[in-house]
Motif scaffolding. Structure first.
Motif, PDB file in Angstrom:
ATOM      1  N   ASP A 140     100.179  10.539 -13.985  1.00 21.65           N
ATOM      2  CA  ASP A 140      99.125  10.109 -12.982  1.00 21.65           C
ATOM      3  C   ASP A 140      98.089  10.904 -13.013  1.00 21.65           C
ATOM      4  O   ASP A 140      98.156  12.083 -12.626  1.00 21.65           O
ATOM      5  CB  ASP A 140      99.857   9.786 -11.542  1.00 21.65           C
ATOM      6  N   ASN A 168      95.387  11.093 -11.004  1.00 22.96           N
ATOM      7  CA  ASN A 168      95.115  11.354  -9.603  1.00 22.96           C
ATOM      8  C   ASN A 168      96.102  12.376  -9.059  1.00 22.96           C
ATOM      9  O   ASN A 168      95.539  13.257  -8.258  1.00 22.96           O
ATOM     10  CB  ASN A 168      94.971  10.244  -9.046  1.00 22.96           C
ATOM     11  N   ASN A 169      97.194  12.415  -9.288  1.00 16.46           N
ATOM     12  CA  ASN A 169      98.222  12.932  -8.753  1.00 16.46           C
ATOM     13  C   ASN A 169      98.949  14.174  -9.374  1.00 16.46           C
ATOM     14  O   ASN A 169      99.778  14.741  -9.072  1.00 16.46           O
ATOM     15  CB  ASN A 169      99.087  12.392  -7.801  1.00 16.46           C
ATOM     16  N   SER A 200      98.672   7.804 -16.556  1.00 20.66           N
ATOM     17  CA  SER A 200      99.668   6.778 -16.502  1.00 20.66           C
ATOM     18  C   SER A 200      99.105   5.678 -15.447  1.00 20.66           C
ATOM     19  O   SER A 200      99.412   4.531 -15.097  1.00 20.66           O
ATOM     20  CB  SER A 200     100.944   7.005 -16.144  1.00 20.66           C
ATOM     21  N   HIS A 201      98.146   6.171 -14.540  1.00 22.45           N
ATOM     22  CA  HIS A 201      97.558   5.555 -13.656  1.00 22.45           C
ATOM     23  C   HIS A 201      98.455   5.248 -12.491  1.00 22.45           C
ATOM     24  O   HIS A 201      98.343   4.516 -11.490  1.00 22.45           O
ATOM     25  CB  HIS A 201      96.873   4.357 -13.845  1.00 22.45           C
ATOM     26  N   SER A 202      99.778   5.762 -12.380  1.00 23.14           N
ATOM     27  CA  SER A 202     100.600   5.491 -11.420  1.00 23.14           C
ATOM     28  C   SER A 202     101.551   6.784 -11.486  1.00 23.14           C
ATOM     29  O   SER A 202     101.869   7.303 -12.812  1.00 23.14           O
ATOM     30  CB  SER A 202     101.528   4.189 -11.553  1.00 23.14           C
ATOM     31  N   PRO A 203     102.211   7.330 -10.612  1.00 20.09           N
ATOM     32  CA  PRO A 203     103.289   8.455 -10.296  1.00 20.09           C
ATOM     33  C   PRO A 203     104.381   8.151 -11.461  1.00 20.09           C
ATOM     34  O   PRO A 203     105.044   6.954 -11.480  1.00 20.09           O
ATOM     35  CB  PRO A 203     103.512   8.522  -8.913  1.00 20.09           C
ATOM     36  N   SER A 204     104.466   9.288 -12.151  1.00 20.42           N
ATOM     37  CA  SER A 204     105.501   9.160 -12.986  1.00 20.42           C
ATOM     38  C   SER A 204     106.461  10.235 -13.037  1.00 20.42           C
ATOM     39  O   SER A 204     107.778  10.228 -13.697  1.00 20.42           O
ATOM     40  CB  SER A 204     104.826   9.122 -14.539  1.00 20.42           C
TER      41      SER A 204
END
Length: 178
Positions: free
Chosen positions: A108, A110-111, A139-143
């Protein structure tokens, strides 16, 4: 861990590297840096070149985690590419949201930016895991939670792969975790 540069050392090393570039491609303004140092305006250097001063360097644990994730995904992708059509269909049916042509999509942005940066350095900077070259790795989402769950099972599978590819069932087992 090996090298661990201070802000001052980081600036000096980058300025030395900058000297090896053609004059038109240099990134550092030597006059600004000189004026800031002579005038006691150290803050000005950080304001101008803040991006070269990371909050904290990469940890050994983060580097190891990213290496393990990349290694696991290299095997997943390669193993999937060698499977027959029926085995691929089996994976897609068993893991409908992740089983169709599974690919490493990164971390991600952002995070998990530090992990994404480590992966980019390994792939683009060091030329490792070249099968992932050219991907955004965001990934644009937490992984991390998903990869961590997969990595708990990965050593059991990895230890069996001395002279063979991953099976459909092994890929399903990993892709189902999270």
């Amino acid at each position: 861990m090996g090298l661990n540069f201070t802000k001052e050392q980081r600036l000096m090393l980058l300025m030395i590297c900058d000297l090896y570039k053609k004059p038109d491609n240099r990134e550092f303004n030597a006059e600004l840096i000189s004026r800031a140092i002579v005038g006691g305006h150290d803050w000005a250097i950080e304001w101008e070149y803040g991006a070269i001063f990371p909050e904290k360097p990469d940890t050994d644990n983060d580097v190891s985690f990213v290496t393990d994730v990349l290694d696991m995904w290299r095997f997943i992708e390669h193993g999937y590419s060698k499977l027959s059509g029926p085995d691929r269909s089996k994976i897609e049916a068993a893991v409908p949201y992740r089983g169709k042509d599974p690919k490493f999509i990164g971390f991600d942005g952002n995070n998990e930016t530090n992990l994404m940066g480590i992966a980019q350095m390994m792939i683009d900077g060091l030329g490792r895991f070249e099968s992932f070259k050219g991907r955004s790795l965001n990934s644009h989402s937490p992984s991390v939670a998903r990869y961590s769950a997969m990595l708990k099972k990965w050593p059991d599978i990895r230890n069996k792969l001395h002279s063979r590819e991953m099976t459909a069932d092994e890929i399903i087992e990993l892709l189902s975790l999270s």
